[in-house]
Design a protein around this motif. Sequence first.
Motif, PDB file in Angstrom:
ATOM      1  N   GLN A  20     -10.599  51.304  35.034  1.00  0.00           N
ATOM      2  CA  GLN A  20     -11.917  51.620  35.581  1.00  0.00           C
ATOM      3  C   GLN A  20     -12.864  52.028  34.457  1.00  0.00           C
ATOM      4  O   GLN A  20     -12.433  52.473  33.402  1.00  0.00           O
ATOM      5  N   VAL A  21     -14.128  51.842  34.734  1.00  0.00           N
ATOM      6  CA  VAL A  21     -15.182  52.222  33.785  1.00  0.00           C
ATOM      7  C   VAL A  21     -16.114  53.201  34.487  1.00  0.00           C
ATOM      8  O   VAL A  21     -16.562  52.934  35.610  1.00  0.00           O
ATOM      9  N   GLN A  22     -16.384  54.318  33.850  1.00  0.00           N
ATOM     10  CA  GLN A  22     -17.357  55.267  34.382  1.00  0.00           C
ATOM     11  C   GLN A  22     -18.612  55.202  33.507  1.00  0.00           C
ATOM     12  O   GLN A  22     -18.515  55.192  32.277  1.00  0.00           O
ATOM     13  N   LEU A  23     -19.763  55.166  34.166  1.00  0.00           N
ATOM     14  CA  LEU A  23     -21.043  55.051  33.464  1.00  0.00           C
ATOM     15  C   LEU A  23     -21.957  56.201  33.867  1.00  0.00           C
ATOM     16  O   LEU A  23     -22.081  56.503  35.063  1.00  0.00           O
ATOM     17  N   VAL A  24     -22.594  56.805  32.881  1.00  0.00           N
ATOM     18  CA  VAL A  24     -23.515  57.907  33.144  1.00  0.00           C
ATOM     19  C   VAL A  24     -24.824  57.649  32.406  1.00  0.00           C
ATOM     20  O   VAL A  24     -24.834  57.540  31.175  1.00  0.00           O
ATOM     21  N   GLU A  25     -25.906  57.578  33.180  1.00  0.00           N
ATOM     22  CA  GLU A  25     -27.225  57.371  32.586  1.00  0.00           C
ATOM     23  C   GLU A  25     -27.892  58.703  32.273  1.00  0.00           C
ATOM     24  O   GLU A  25     -27.631  59.710  32.935  1.00  0.00           O
ATOM     25  N   SER A  26     -28.768  58.676  31.283  1.00  0.00           N
ATOM     26  CA  SER A  26     -29.583  59.846  30.949  1.00  0.00           C
ATOM     27  C   SER A  26     -30.874  59.374  30.311  1.00  0.00           C
ATOM     28  O   SER A  26     -30.986  58.203  29.907  1.00  0.00           O
ATOM     29  N   GLY A  27     -31.834  60.285  30.230  1.00  0.00           N
ATOM     30  CA  GLY A  27     -33.084  59.977  29.538  1.00  0.00           C
ATOM     31  C   GLY A  27     -34.270  59.705  30.430  1.00  0.00           C
ATOM     32  O   GLY A  27     -35.379  59.493  29.939  1.00  0.00           O
ATOM     33  N   GLY A  28     -34.053  59.690  31.737  1.00  0.00           N
ATOM     34  CA  GLY A  28     -35.177  59.468  32.626  1.00  0.00           C
ATOM     35  C   GLY A  28     -36.103  60.674  32.662  1.00  0.00           C
ATOM     36  O   GLY A  28     -35.816  61.722  32.083  1.00  0.00           O
ATOM     37  N   GLY A  78     -13.594  55.796  30.117  1.00  0.00           N
ATOM     38  CA  GLY A  78     -12.529  55.064  30.786  1.00  0.00           C
ATOM     39  C   GLY A  78     -12.171  53.860  29.937  1.00  0.00           C
ATOM     40  O   GLY A  78     -11.977  53.975  28.739  1.00  0.00           O
ATOM     41  N   ARG A  79     -12.115  52.701  30.531  1.00  0.00           N
ATOM     42  CA  ARG A  79     -11.809  51.504  29.764  1.00  0.00           C
ATOM     43  C   ARG A  79     -12.969  51.157  28.843  1.00  0.00           C
ATOM     44  O   ARG A  79     -14.123  51.461  29.128  1.00  0.00           O
ATOM     45  N   THR A  80     -12.664  50.475  27.757  1.00  0.00           N
ATOM     46  CA  THR A  80     -13.711  50.108  26.816  1.00  0.00           C
ATOM     47  C   THR A  80     -14.714  49.152  27.448  1.00  0.00           C
ATOM     48  O   THR A  80     -14.371  48.361  28.337  1.00  0.00           O
ATOM     49  N   VAL A  81     -15.956  49.242  26.997  1.00  0.00           N
ATOM     50  CA  VAL A  81     -16.980  48.298  27.435  1.00  0.00           C
ATOM     51  C   VAL A  81     -17.371  47.361  26.311  1.00  0.00           C
ATOM     52  O   VAL A  81     -18.288  46.556  26.455  1.00  0.00           O
ATOM     53  N   ASN A  86     -19.603  53.398  22.550  1.00  0.00           N
ATOM     54  CA  ASN A  86     -19.480  53.044  23.971  1.00  0.00           C
ATOM     55  C   ASN A  86     -20.764  53.385  24.736  1.00  0.00           C
ATOM     56  O   ASN A  86     -20.705  53.913  25.857  1.00  0.00           O
ATOM     57  N   THR A  87     -21.885  53.088  24.136  1.00  0.00           N
ATOM     58  CA  THR A  87     -23.177  53.480  24.696  1.00  0.00           C
ATOM     59  C   THR A  87     -24.161  52.317  24.644  1.00  0.00           C
ATOM     60  O   THR A  87     -24.175  51.535  23.691  1.00  0.00           O
ATOM     61  N   MET A  88     -24.975  52.229  25.700  1.00  0.00           N
ATOM     62  CA  MET A  88     -26.037  51.240  25.781  1.00  0.00           C
ATOM     63  C   MET A  88     -27.371  51.978  25.919  1.00  0.00           C
ATOM     64  O   MET A  88     -27.405  53.094  26.453  1.00  0.00           O
ATOM     65  N   TYR A  89     -28.428  51.342  25.451  1.00  0.00           N
ATOM     66  CA  TYR A  89     -29.742  51.983  25.467  1.00  0.00           C
ATOM     67  C   TYR A  89     -30.790  51.057  26.077  1.00  0.00           C
ATOM     68  O   TYR A  89     -30.643  49.843  26.087  1.00  0.00           O
ATOM     69  N   LEU A  90     -31.866  51.662  26.535  1.00  0.00           N
ATOM     70  CA  LEU A  90     -33.043  50.903  26.948  1.00  0.00           C
ATOM     71  C   LEU A  90     -34.271  51.651  26.431  1.00  0.00           C
ATOM     72  O   LEU A  90     -34.596  52.736  26.936  1.00  0.00           O
ATOM     73  N   GLN A  91     -34.906  51.094  25.418  1.00  0.00           N
ATOM     74  CA  GLN A  91     -36.148  51.654  24.906  1.00  0.00           C
ATOM     75  C   GLN A  91     -37.294  51.068  25.719  1.00  0.00           C
ATOM     76  O   GLN A  91     -37.461  49.848  25.766  1.00  0.00           O
ATOM     77  N   MET A  92     -38.052  51.936  26.344  1.00  0.00           N
ATOM     78  CA  MET A  92     -39.139  51.491  27.217  1.00  0.00           C
ATOM     79  C   MET A  92     -40.464  51.975  26.639  1.00  0.00           C
ATOM     80  O   MET A  92     -40.692  53.192  26.531  1.00  0.00           O
ATOM     81  N   ASN A  93     -41.300  51.044  26.254  1.00  0.00           N
ATOM     82  CA  ASN A  93     -42.612  51.359  25.688  1.00  0.00           C
ATOM     83  C   ASN A  93     -43.713  50.857  26.608  1.00  0.00           C
ATOM     84  O   ASN A  93     -43.480  49.984  27.447  1.00  0.00           O
ATOM     85  N   ASP A  94     -44.906  51.387  26.413  1.00  0.00           N
ATOM     86  CA  ASP A  94     -46.065  50.973  27.194  1.00  0.00           C
ATOM     87  C   ASP A  94     -45.740  50.969  28.689  1.00  0.00           C
ATOM     88  O   ASP A  94     -45.966  49.979  29.397  1.00  0.00           O
ATOM     89  N   LEU A  95     -45.197  52.057  29.152  1.00  0.00           N
ATOM     90  CA  LEU A  95     -44.775  52.147  30.554  1.00  0.00           C
ATOM     91  C   LEU A  95     -45.961  52.076  31.491  1.00  0.00           C
ATOM     92  O   LEU A  95     -47.068  52.576  31.193  1.00  0.00           O
ATOM     93  N   LYS A  96     -45.721  51.458  32.640  1.00  0.00           N
ATOM     94  CA  LYS A  96     -46.750  51.277  33.657  1.00  0.00           C
ATOM     95  C   LYS A  96     -46.289  51.942  34.958  1.00  0.00           C
ATOM     96  O   LYS A  96     -45.076  52.099  35.174  1.00  0.00           O
ATOM     97  N   PRO A  97     -47.219  52.300  35.828  1.00  0.00           N
ATOM     98  CA  PRO A  97     -46.813  52.909  37.111  1.00  0.00           C
ATOM     99  C   PRO A  97     -45.824  52.039  37.885  1.00  0.00           C
ATOM    100  O   PRO A  97     -44.941  52.579  38.563  1.00  0.00           O
ATOM    101  N   GLU A  98     -45.938  50.734  37.765  1.00  0.00           N
ATOM    102  CA  GLU A  98     -45.023  49.849  38.492  1.00  0.00           C
ATOM    103  C   GLU A  98     -43.607  49.857  37.916  1.00  0.00           C
ATOM    104  O   GLU A  98     -42.698  49.241  38.489  1.00  0.00           O
ATOM    105  N   ASP A  99     -43.399  50.524  36.797  1.00  0.00           N
ATOM    106  CA  ASP A  99     -42.049  50.692  36.258  1.00  0.00           C
ATOM    107  C   ASP A  99     -41.311  51.857  36.931  1.00  0.00           C
ATOM    108  O   ASP A  99     -40.125  52.074  36.675  1.00  0.00           O
ATOM    109  N   THR A 100     -42.007  52.605  37.758  1.00  0.00           N
ATOM    110  CA  THR A 100     -41.398  53.729  38.458  1.00  0.00           C
ATOM    111  C   THR A 100     -40.265  53.246  39.344  1.00  0.00           C
ATOM    112  O   THR A 100     -40.447  52.371  40.188  1.00  0.00           O
ATOM    113  N   ALA A 101     -39.078  53.810  39.126  1.00  0.00           N
ATOM    114  CA  ALA A 101     -37.891  53.395  39.868  1.00  0.00           C
ATOM    115  C   ALA A 101     -36.708  54.260  39.428  1.00  0.00           C
ATOM    116  O   ALA A 101     -36.804  55.016  38.460  1.00  0.00           O
ATOM    117  N   VAL A 102     -35.622  54.113  40.152  1.00  0.00           N
ATOM    118  CA  VAL A 102     -34.336  54.635  39.673  1.00  0.00           C
ATOM    119  C   VAL A 102     -33.703  53.534  38.831  1.00  0.00           C
ATOM    120  O   VAL A 102     -33.590  52.393  39.283  1.00  0.00           O
TER     121      VAL A 102
END
Length: 123
Positions: A1-9, A26-29, A77-93
């Motif tokens: 199994q793989v467990q994933l935890v997001e942060s940075g919102g 857990g298992r490698t990604v 074992n980490t992935m990233y998402l750099q988000m620039n020039d954010l817009k109101p329509e990017d609002t989400a989980v």
Amino acid sequence: QVQLVESGGGLVQAGGSLRLSCAASGRTVSNRAMGWFRQAPGKDRELVAVINWNGGNTYYADSVKGRFTISRDNAKNTMYLQMNDLKPEDTAVYFCAASTLFTTIDPKRYDFWGQGTQVTVSS
């Protein structure tokens, strides 16, 4: 199994930036495609960006192309998402996910999901 935890919102003004992280345990990604997806209130979950197992190939939704950058550090074992020039329509989980495949843009092939992190962009 793989467990994933997001942060940075968080809450940011339009035009601002955020960097999301997805820590895997857990298992490698390192041999799996990974991706970021998002779901806004009242809308279906949509693909934001995906990255293949070694980071050599990426894919972005048209709505975020040129503004968001997906990356990964397999040693951490980490992935990233750099988000620039954010817009109101990017609002989400925002959710991170891992596939059992080396590379795929098919959301149905992502088997492991995090709990999500809220991103809110004010106008």
